[in-house]
Design a protein around this motif. Structure first.
Motif, short mmCIF file in Angstrom:
data_model
loop_
_atom_site.label_atom_id
_atom_site.label_comp_id
_atom_site.label_asym_id
_atom_site.label_seq_id
_atom_site.Cartn_x
_atom_site.Cartn_y
_atom_site.Cartn_z
N LEU A 10 -4.38 -0.01 -2.65
CA LEU A 10 -4.80 -0.02 -1.25
C LEU A 10 -3.69 0.53 -0.35
CD1 LEU A 10 -6.61 -3.47 -0.88
CD2 LEU A 10 -7.66 -1.19 -0.83
N ASP A 11 -2.46 0.10 -0.60
CA ASP A 11 -1.33 0.54 0.21
C ASP A 11 -1.12 2.05 0.07
OD1 ASP A 11 1.01 -0.13 1.90
OD2 ASP A 11 2.12 0.61 0.17
N ALA A 12 -1.21 2.55 -1.16
CA ALA A 12 -1.01 3.99 -1.39
C ALA A 12 -2.13 4.80 -0.74
CB ALA A 12 -0.95 4.27 -2.88
N SER A 13 -3.37 4.33 -0.86
CA SER A 13 -4.49 5.06 -0.26
C SER A 13 -4.40 5.05 1.26
CB SER A 13 -5.82 4.45 -0.71
OG SER A 13 -5.99 4.59 -2.10
N ALA A 14 -3.92 3.91 1.83
CA ALA A 14 -3.75 3.83 3.28
C ALA A 14 -2.70 4.84 3.74
CB ALA A 14 -3.36 2.42 3.69
N SER A 15 -1.61 4.96 2.97
CA SER A 15 -0.58 5.95 3.32
C SER A 15 -1.14 7.36 3.26
CB SER A 15 0.62 5.81 2.36
OG SER A 15 1.26 4.57 2.52
N GLN A 16 -1.94 7.64 2.23
CA GLN A 16 -2.55 8.95 2.12
C GLN A 16 -3.47 9.24 3.30
OE1 GLN A 16 -5.06 9.56 -1.32
NE2 GLN A 16 -4.87 11.80 -1.20
N LEU A 17 -4.25 8.24 3.71
CA LEU A 17 -5.15 8.42 4.86
C LEU A 17 -4.35 8.64 6.14
CD1 LEU A 17 -7.87 5.73 4.04
CD2 LEU A 17 -8.24 8.20 4.24
N ASN A 18 -3.22 7.94 6.27
CA ASN A 18 -2.37 8.17 7.43
C ASN A 18 -1.86 9.60 7.48
OD1 ASN A 18 -2.63 5.54 8.35
ND2 ASN A 18 -0.78 4.81 7.31
N THR A 19 -1.43 10.11 6.32
CA THR A 19 -0.92 11.49 6.25
C THR A 19 -2.03 12.48 6.59
OG1 THR A 19 0.67 10.85 4.54
CG2 THR A 19 0.17 13.20 4.76
N GLN A 38 2.50 12.11 -2.21
CA GLN A 38 2.68 12.17 -3.66
C GLN A 38 2.87 10.75 -4.19
OE1 GLN A 38 5.98 14.83 -4.28
NE2 GLN A 38 4.87 16.62 -3.50
N PHE A 39 2.24 10.46 -5.34
CA PHE A 39 2.25 9.12 -5.91
C PHE A 39 2.95 9.10 -7.26
CE2 PHE A 39 -1.76 9.68 -3.52
CZ PHE A 39 -1.58 8.73 -2.53
N SER A 40 3.40 7.92 -7.63
CA SER A 40 3.93 7.70 -8.99
C SER A 40 3.52 6.31 -9.43
CB SER A 40 5.46 7.84 -9.01
OG SER A 40 6.07 6.88 -8.18
N ASP A 41 3.40 6.12 -10.75
CA ASP A 41 2.97 4.82 -11.25
C ASP A 41 4.15 3.87 -11.35
OD1 ASP A 41 4.25 6.11 -13.30
OD2 ASP A 41 2.94 5.32 -14.88
N ILE A 42 3.83 2.56 -11.47
CA ILE A 42 4.84 1.51 -11.57
C ILE A 42 4.65 0.81 -12.91
CG2 ILE A 42 5.82 -0.56 -10.52
CD1 ILE A 42 4.53 0.26 -7.89
N ILE A 43 5.75 0.75 -13.66
CA ILE A 43 5.71 0.10 -14.97
C ILE A 43 6.65 -1.10 -14.95
CG2 ILE A 43 6.16 0.38 -17.45
CD1 ILE A 43 3.76 1.94 -16.48
N ALA A 44 6.18 -2.24 -15.44
CA ALA A 44 7.02 -3.43 -15.52
C ALA A 44 8.08 -3.23 -16.58
CB ALA A 44 6.17 -4.66 -15.83
N SER A 45 9.33 -3.53 -16.26
CA SER A 45 10.41 -3.36 -17.22
C SER A 45 10.56 -4.61 -18.06
CB SER A 45 11.73 -3.06 -16.49
OG SER A 45 12.06 -4.14 -15.64
#
Length: 422
Positions: A10-19, A38-45
């Motif tokens: 949701l946060d990433a899509s909101a940023s994209q909509l803002n742009t 531009q997006f990147s995935d998050i992996i738990a370490s």
């Protein structure tokens, strides 16, 4: 973990909509450059490394990058508007703070500085008093609005053809008011040190006794505003300023100066201008052929004073002032800047970018040099936003937002099911 994954989406899509919204809002902003998210995935370490069953914990915005592609160049008719066709940025000064822009909507402020709508001063190279551009450290460009000072005539080029079949004048001595004492005449306007104009009239009379190396020669007389030069003291007759000699091929052979055909004259003036005024008259392009008298060239290098009436800017960024006396003069030159990585520039708003560590230092030079673009005067560069693409991207971002919201809703339903177990 679905809540965390959905929230990150949701946060990433909101940023994209803002742009996207920002791009659409600036579709008509001159010099604006569109951005994309531009997006990147998050992996738990984990201490033992990622396992083969790791599904990731969501997405994040890795960068909002700007596209510095060329926008459409639109004509405005304002001579102070400028567009960059190619790479580079205008270098602006705001009380010592240097910024960069692609917006070339410029005007003159009350002090004659070339500025944008926010008052930032355009920087470049200044011109010396003779119009020579001095390429040094760029400084704010100030357009001088003072009158262009007059330049007295010191060179005049006269190219005539004197008819080889002409006969010696029937009457002597020479008298500028008696056309039977000369064969042909012409005149040119010359200027004194105050910018006053004077009519310099030249008279040509075939000489009955040519001297070597000429086979035919012409006595040349001069009057300025009707007064003989050199001055005549009665009862003496006017004397020629020189003699033009031609060979059998009709080519000028005397005076034997370097280059040939030059005659120096001195004009006595009584109007307060510098006197005497020395002028070198060059007849080197004159001929004697079997055709009627004709004037092929008649130019001089003086001019009167003039008021600034307009500007033109060349593709190399040279601002040239046009004056009411028909003269033009270089007033300065726009400087452009480019960067190793324009993506690293810091966006400052108001169509301005700032230099940063990531962008590298500004590489400054004249337009149309190196990899810098050319200046197009009387035009501006429009926004490079593609509205069709942005609207499609908005639909995609909206669907992504809805899908991530659905992920959270589904996780909520699963959690509620577990809570309701007895």
């Amino acid at each position: 973990m679905a809540f965390q994954q959905g929230l990150s989406g949701l946060d990433a899509s909101a940023s994209q909509l803002n742009t996207i919204g920002n791009n659409i809002a600036n579709a008509s902003t001159v010099g604006f450059k569109s951005s994309n998210t531009q997006f990147s995935d998050i992996i738990a370490s984990a201490f033992n490394g990622a396992g083969s069953t790791s599904s990731g914990i969501g997405t994040q915005v890795s960068r909002i990058s700007q596209s510095f592609t060329q926008g459409n160049i639109q004509s405005t008719g304002n001579s102070l508007d400028m567009a960059i066709n190619g790479q580079g940025f205008f270098r602006m000064n705001n009380n010592g703070n240097i910024t960069f822009t692609r917006n070339g909507q410029f005007q003159l402020d009350k002090n004659g500085y070339l500025v944008d709508a926010a008052g930032n001063q355009v920087t470049g190279y200044l011109a010396a008093s003779n119009g020579t551009i001095v390429a040094a450290t760029p400084t704010p460009i100030q357009i001088p609005t003072a009158n262009l000072a007059p330049t007295p005539t010191n060179q005049a080029t006269v190219g005539v053809n004197l008819d080889s079949s002409a006969t010696v004048p029937s009457t002597t001595p020479f008298n500028p008011n008696d056309p039977t004492t000369f064969n042909n005449s012409t005149s040119v306007t010359v200027y004194d040190s105050l910018g006053n104009s004077h009519i310099a009239s030249l008279y040509f009379a075939l000489n009955a006794t040519p001297t070597a190396p000429a086979t035919a020669s012409w006595n040349t007389y001069l009057t300025v505003d009707g007064t003989s030069v050199p001055a005549v003291v009665p009862p003496a007759s006017p004397t020629p300023i020189g003699t033009l000699g031609f060979n059998a091929s009709g080519t000028l052979v005397s005076p034997t100066t370097t280059p040939p055909g030059q005659i120096a004259v001195s004009l006595p003036l009584t109007n307060g201008a510098t006197t005497p005024q020395a002028i070198t008259m060059s007849f080197g392009n004159s001929t004697q052929y079997g055709s009627p008298f004709g004037v092929n060239q008649l130019v001089q290098n003086g001019y009167t004073s003039g008021q600034l009436s307009g500007f033109t800017t060349s593709a190399t960024g040279i601002i040239q002032g046009n004056y009411s006396n028909g003269q033009s003069k270089n007033l300065g030159q726009i400087a452009l800047a480019n960067f190793a990585d324009p993506q690293g520039l810091q966006s400052l708003g108001n169509n301005q970018w700032g230099e940063s560590f990531n962008s590298g230092a500004a590489l400054i030079g004249a337009p149309s040099s190196g990899n810098l673009g050319a200046i197009q005067s009387g035009a501006v560069e429009g926004s490079n936003v593609n509205l069709t693409s942005e609207l499609v991207n908005m639909i995609t971002a909206q669907r992504n937002y809805q899908a991530n919201a659905q992920t959270i809703k589904t996780e909520d339903q699963i959690t509620q099911t577990l809570i309701n177990l007895r």
